[in-house]
Enzyme design. Structure first.
Site, PDB file in Angstrom:
ATOM      1  CB  CYS A  55      -0.941  -0.003   1.195  1.00  0.00           C
ATOM      2  SG  CYS A  55      -2.026   1.449   1.274  1.00  0.00           S
ATOM      3  CB  CYS A  82      -8.853   0.036   5.447  1.00  0.00           C
ATOM      4  SG  CYS A  82     -10.450   0.776   5.041  1.00  0.00           S
TER       5      CYS A  82
END
Length: 373
Positions: free
Chosen positions: A100, A193
Site C-alpha cells: 500500500c 482497512c
C-alpha cells in the site's frame, strides 16, 4: 525544515497526519490536505472511511486549509488487494501495508498531488530522510515505521516530508491537544482497512476457497482438523482448537509449518519449541533505497516484523540467486511472504520478501524448506 513550499499532506483522520499538517503550517508552508479512499464503501461496510473523512475535514476546518478527496480504490484492488489474495493462495503470509505504501500512498497519491501543483507530499509516518535521500529510522524507536516504508521508490522519498520523524508519540499528542485538534485523543488505528473489525479468518473465507484438513505434529500424529491452510500463519496459537490431546501435556500448541501437498497443518507444543526458531532464510525481489545493492558479504541489522528489536545478521548475495540472511541468534516464526528489512545504524538500507526458511526439526537438525508453502 526545508524552505517554504506547497505541500499536500495525506490526511487519514488520525492524530499523526493531523499534527504533520500542523507542523508544516507552523513552519510557513502552503499546506493542503488530501484524504484517500482506498477501499470501496460497498465492500461489506467494514471500512470506516466515512468517519475518517469527517475527522479529516474537521481538522482542515480548524487549521484553515483545503481538503481534497481522491478515490484510489481501483488502484488498491488491482495493485495491493490482488497481490494479498495471491499470496494467501500460494500458502504464504503477505504484508499489504508495504505494498500500500509503495503503490498507493507514495505512488498514486504522489502523482495526484503533483497534478494539484504540489512540490512535495507529507504523511504522518514516523520516519526520517536526509539530504542524501536516505531513509532513516524515527527518533521514537517504538513508533518507527521504516519497516513499512522500505519499498518506497527513492524518487518518491525525495519528494516526501516526514514531519513527525524527530518527535515521540507523546509529543505528537501534546501538540495536538495544545492546538485544539478535535482528534487529539483519538485511538490509533490498527490493522488493515478492508478487514476492519471482523475476524481475519472470516474475511479470508469470503474471498478464498478453503479446504479443511488434518492437523499433525512433527511425528505425523493426527491431532485434529483445520479449517483451511490460508487461515493460519507461522507461530500462531489462536484458533487451533487442540485442547486435551491424548498423551500431551497442557502446554499450548503453535503452528510450525504447512504441508500444502497433503493439505496438512503442522503444529508443535510450547512457545519456545525448537521447530519455531530459525537462523537462516532466503529472500527474493529486493528493493534497495539507494538504488543499488550493498557490497556483500555485509554484517548489518535486520527485522522481520514491525517493532521487532533489530537483530544482527550477515547478508550474502550469490550471483542472480536470492539473498541469504544468517542471523546471529535464532529467530522465532520467520514467515515466508513477510519482509526482512536491513539497517546500518539509523539508515534503512531496504528489504526483500522472505522466500524460504531453514527450520529445525523436532530432533534439532536443520532442513531447508519453505515452511509456509
Amino acid at each position: 525544515m526545508m524552505a517554504a513550499q506547497r505541500v499536500i499532506v495525506g490526511l487519514s483522520g488520525g492524530v499523526d497526519s493531523s499534527v504533520a499538517a500542523l507542523r508544516l503550517l507552523e513552519a510557513g508552508h502552503d499546506v493542503e490536505g488530501l484524504f484517500m479512499s482506498n477501499w470501496s464503501e460497498d465492500e461489506e461496510g467494514y471500512c470506516q472511511s466515512a468517519e475518517d473523512f469527517q475527522d479529516a475535514r474537521a481538522v482542515c476546518e480548524l487549521l484553515g486549509i483545503p481538503l481534497h478527496h481522491a478515490d484510489f480504490s481501483r488502484e488498491y484492488r488491482d495493485r495491493v488487494f490482488a497481490a494479498f489474495l495471491s499470496g494467501y493462495r500460494a500458502g504464504v503470509t503477505p504484508n499489504p501495508d508495504v505494498l500500500c505504501n509503495r503503490e498507493i500512498k507514495f505512488g498514486s497519491f504522489l502523482d495526484h498531488a503533483r497534478r494539484l501543483g504540489a512540490a512535495r507530499i507529507a504523511t504522518g509516518h514516523y520516519a526520517r530522510t536526509d539530504a542524501a535521500g536516505r531513509l532513516l529510522r524515527a527518533v521514537d524507536a517504538d513508533k518507527d515505521q521504516t519497516y513499512f516504508l522500505h519499498a518506497v521508490p527513492a524518487e518518491a522519498l525525495r519528494h516526501t516530508v516526514f514531519p513527525l520523524g524527530e518527535l515521540h508519540k507523546t509529543e505528537v499528542r501534546a501538540l495536538a491537544k495544545r492546538a485544539g485538534l478535535p482528534n487529539h485523543d483519538r485511538k490509533d488505528s490498527t490493522g488493515i482497512c478492508f478487514i476492519g473489525e471482523r475476524p481475519f479468518a472470516e474475511f479470508l473465507a469470503r474471498h478464498l476457497e478453503d479446504e479443511a484438513g488434518e492437523i499433525e505434529d512433527l511425528d505425523g500424529r493426527a491431532l485434529g482438523r483445520h479449517q483451511g491452510l490460508t487461515r493460519y500463519t507461522l507461530g500462531q496459537r489462536q484458533g487451533l482448537r487442540l485442547g486435551g490431546v491424548s498423551g500431551a501435556d497442557d502446554a499450548p500448541w503453535f503452528v510450525a509449518g504447512k504441508d500444502a501437498a497433503r493439505n496438512v497443518l503442522l503444529v508443535v507444543q510450547g512457545h519456545d519449541h525448537p521447530a519455531l526458531f530459525s537462523r537462516r532464510l532466503t529472500a527474493v525481489e529486493p528493493h534497495w533505497v539507494a538504488g543499488v545493492p550493498p557490497a556483500v558479504p555485509l554484517e548489518c541489522m535486520a527485522r522481520c516484523r514491525h517493532r521487532q528489536p533489530l537483530q544482527p545478521c550477515r547478508l550474502e548475495i550469490t550471483g542472480d540467486g536470492p539473498l541469504v540472511v544468517n542471523f546471529a541468534t535464532p529467530q522465532r516464526a520467520l514467515t515466508p511472504g513477510q519482509f526482512v528489512v536491513f539497517y546500518s545504524g539509523e539508515n534503512c538500507l531496504g528489504g526483500a520478501t522472505i522466500a524460504t526458511v531453514d527450520a529445525p526439526t523436532a530432533a534439532g537438525r536443520l532442513q531447508s524448506r519453505p515452511v509456509s508453502a
